[in-house]
Enzyme design. Structure first.
Site, PDB file in Angstrom:
ATOM      1  N   THR A  22      -3.855  -1.222  -6.565  1.00  0.00           N
ATOM      2  CA  THR A  22      -4.706  -0.881  -7.714  1.00  0.00           C
ATOM      3  C   THR A  22      -3.877  -0.480  -8.929  1.00  0.00           C
ATOM      4  OG1 THR A  22      -6.517  -0.225  -6.281  1.00  0.00           O
ATOM      5  CG2 THR A  22      -6.545   0.686  -8.481  1.00  0.00           C
ATOM      6  N   SER A  65      -2.786  -3.965  -0.771  1.00  0.00           N
ATOM      7  CA  SER A  65      -2.010  -3.487   0.380  1.00  0.00           C
ATOM      8  C   SER A  65      -2.725  -3.686   1.706  1.00  0.00           C
ATOM      9  CB  SER A  65      -1.595  -2.028   0.206  1.00  0.00           C
ATOM     10  OG  SER A  65      -2.685  -1.170   0.401  1.00  0.00           O
ATOM     11  N   SER A  66      -4.038  -3.991   1.672  1.00  0.00           N
ATOM     12  CA  SER A  66      -4.719  -4.308   2.936  1.00  0.00           C
ATOM     13  C   SER A  66      -4.209  -5.643   3.494  1.00  0.00           C
ATOM     14  CB  SER A  66      -6.233  -4.362   2.722  1.00  0.00           C
ATOM     15  OG  SER A  66      -6.537  -5.236   1.662  1.00  0.00           O
ATOM     16  N   THR A  98      -3.032   1.826  -2.173  1.00  0.00           N
ATOM     17  CA  THR A  98      -3.250   3.042  -1.380  1.00  0.00           C
ATOM     18  C   THR A  98      -3.821   2.747   0.010  1.00  0.00           C
ATOM     19  OG1 THR A  98      -5.476   3.343  -2.283  1.00  0.00           O
ATOM     20  CG2 THR A  98      -3.659   4.454  -3.436  1.00  0.00           C
ATOM     21  N   ASP A  99      -4.432   1.569   0.202  1.00  0.00           N
ATOM     22  CA  ASP A  99      -5.132   1.317   1.471  1.00  0.00           C
ATOM     23  C   ASP A  99      -4.200   1.377   2.681  1.00  0.00           C
ATOM     24  OD1 ASP A  99      -7.456   1.049   0.082  1.00  0.00           O
ATOM     25  OD2 ASP A  99      -7.639  -1.121   0.317  1.00  0.00           O
TER      26      ASP A  99
HETATM   27  N1  ASP Z   1      -7.175  -2.108  -2.247  1.00  0.00           N
HETATM   28  C1  ASP Z   1      -6.128  -1.416  -2.996  1.00  0.00           C
HETATM   29  C2  ASP Z   1      -4.799  -1.592  -2.249  1.00  0.00           C
HETATM   30  O1  ASP Z   1      -4.574  -0.912  -1.299  1.00  0.00           O
HETATM   31  C3  ASP Z   1      -6.470   0.011  -3.137  1.00  0.00           C
HETATM   32  C4  ASP Z   1      -5.517   0.823  -3.956  1.00  0.00           C
HETATM   33  O2  ASP Z   1      -4.421   0.426  -4.272  1.00  0.00           O
HETATM   34  O3  ASP Z   1      -5.893   1.974  -4.278  1.00  0.00           O
HETATM   35  O4  ASP Z   1      -4.016  -2.421  -2.614  1.00  0.00           O
END
Ligand code: ASP
Length: 326
Positions: A22, A65-66, A98-99
C-alpha cells in the site's frame, strides 16, 4: 535494478529496497496497485535527509505482499545479505505491504545476521491518499536504520519500532495496525543466521500448511495435506494450545510419519502452554513431540518451520531464539 543516487560520502549510507504494498500503491482503473518505484517513495523525504544520510534506493518488487512467494523471500534475503556484506552500508530499509509483513520480518530475522538495523515499513493508506501514512512511517524507518539503538530486523510503523519476533498485524484498517509481545527496546536479537559469505538454501517448495483448529475439526484436514506432501505443519490451536480429539489423531499420524508439528494459537496474544490433558489436550500433544511456538502466531511459526527445514536445523533450536532471556 538500481534507481538510487548517492549523496555526500561523509554521511551514513542506507540501502532502501522497495517491494510494493500500500505504501507504493495508488488508485488505478484496476483498483489499488503498487505503481511507485523506490525512488518515487523517497522523493518527498530526500531534502529532509540530505544533510544526514546518503540513500541508495533499489526497486526490487512491485507486489501486493499477499502475493509474496517463498522465491520472493529468497530474493529479498539475498538483497539484504548483499547489503549486510557491504562495508559502506550502515543500515537497511525495506518498504513492504502490511499483509505479510510479519512473515517477511521473520524470514529476514532468521536468515540475516543482526549486524546493522534492518527496518521494514509500509503504510495503511495509499500514496495518493490525502492522509497517506507512508511518508511518516518511511521517515521513522530511515531514522531507525541510521540509529545506533537498533540491530537486526524491526518494523517501523505508526511511531513505534517493533521487534520482528512475535510481530502480528492486528487491525485491517487502523494506522496503528501492528503489535509485538516483546519490549520495544532491548538488546540485539540472538541469531543463528548463516554468515553473509555462506550460500543460503532456498525456501521455495517447502510446503508447511497452517491448519486452524475448531471444535469438531476432522482429522482429514491433516491427512489431506500430508498426502499432498506437507513437510511440516503448524496448528493454530484453540486457547493456550488445545485441539479436539480427531485433529489430535491427525497430529499423532503426522508425528508417526516424522513430520515436525508446531503448535500456535488462534488467540492473538499469550504464550502457548501444553498443560491440558485428554485427547487433543496440549499435554498429550507435547508427548507426541509437538513443539509450542511460544509467543509466535501461526504465520511466523510457519516461516520459522520452513527456514528450519531449509537450513537443516531443529525447529526447537530456532524457537529457542525467542525464549525470554535468550
Ligand atoms: N494488501 C496490501 C499489501 O500487503 C496491504 C498493505 O500494504 O497495507 O501489500
Amino acid at each position: 535494478m538500481c534507481d538510487g543516487s548517492l549523496r555526500s560520502p561523509s554521511f551514513p549510507l542506507v540501502r532502501v529496497l522497495s517491494t510494493g504494498g500500500t505504501i507504493a500503491s495508488t488508485h488505478t482503473s484496476r483498483g489499488l496497485v503498487p505503481t511507485l518505484s523506490g525512488e518515487e517513495l523517497l522523493a518527498p523525504l530526500r531534502e529532509e535527509f540530505a544533510d544526514r544520510l546518503r540513500l541508495d534506493v533499489r526497486s526490487v518488487r512491485h507486489l501486493d505482499s499477499s502475493s509474496m512467494s517463498a522465491a520472493d523471500l529468497d530474493d529479498l534475503a539475498a538483497h539484504v545479505r548483499e547489503a549486510l556484506a557491504d562495508p559502506d552500508i550502515s543500515g537497511i530499509v525495506l518498504t513492504h505491504g502490511t499483509d505479510s509483513m510479519e512473515e517477511t520480518a521473520m524470514a529476514l530475522h532468521l536468515l540475516c545476521p543482526p549486524r546493522m538495523p534492518i527496518i521494514l515499513t509500509g503504510a495503511m493508506l495509499p500514496a495518493d491518499s490525502p492522509a497517506a501514512d507512508g511518508p511518516q512511517n518511511l521517515r521513522l524507518a530511515l531514522r531507525c536504520a541510521s540509529s545506533p539503538d537498533y540491530r537486526g530486523v524491526r518494523v517501523a510503523f505508526a511511531g513505534h519500532c517493533l521487534p520482528a519476533w512475535g510481530l502480528l498485524k492486528t487491525d485491517t484498517h487502523a494506522a496503528e495496525s501492528f503489535a509485538s509481545p516483546l519490549p520495544r527496546t532491548g538488546r540485539p536479537p540472538r541469531s543463528l543466521a548463516p554468515d553473509v559469505a555462506a550460500p543460503l538454501p532456498s525456501l521455495a517448495g517447502i510446503e508447511v500448511p497452517i491448519i486452524t483448529a475448531y471444535p469438531g475439526a476432522p482429522r482429514s484436514l491433516i491427512e489431506s495435506v500430508l498426502d499432498a506432501g506437507a513437510r511440516g505443519l503448524v496448528i493454530e490451536a484453540m486457547g493456550a494450545g488445545n485441539v479436539g480429539p480427531e485433529l489430535g489423531e491427525g497430529i499423532a499420524a503426522a508425528r508417526e510419519r516424522g513430520v515436525p508439528v508446531v503448535l500456535s494459537s488462534r488467540v492473538p496474544f499469550g504464550e502457548i502452554a501444553t498443560t491440558y490433558g485428554g485427547a487433543g489436550g496440549g499435554a498429550e500433544l507435547a508427548e507426541l513431540g509437538v513443539l509450542g511456538s511460544g509467543v509466535l502466531r501461526a504465520p511466523q511459526a510457519r516461516i520459522l518451520l520452513i527456514v528450519a527445514l531449509a537450513l537443516g536445523r531443529e525447529p526447537a533450536e530456532l524457537l529457542a531464539l525467542g525464549e525470554p532471556g535468550a
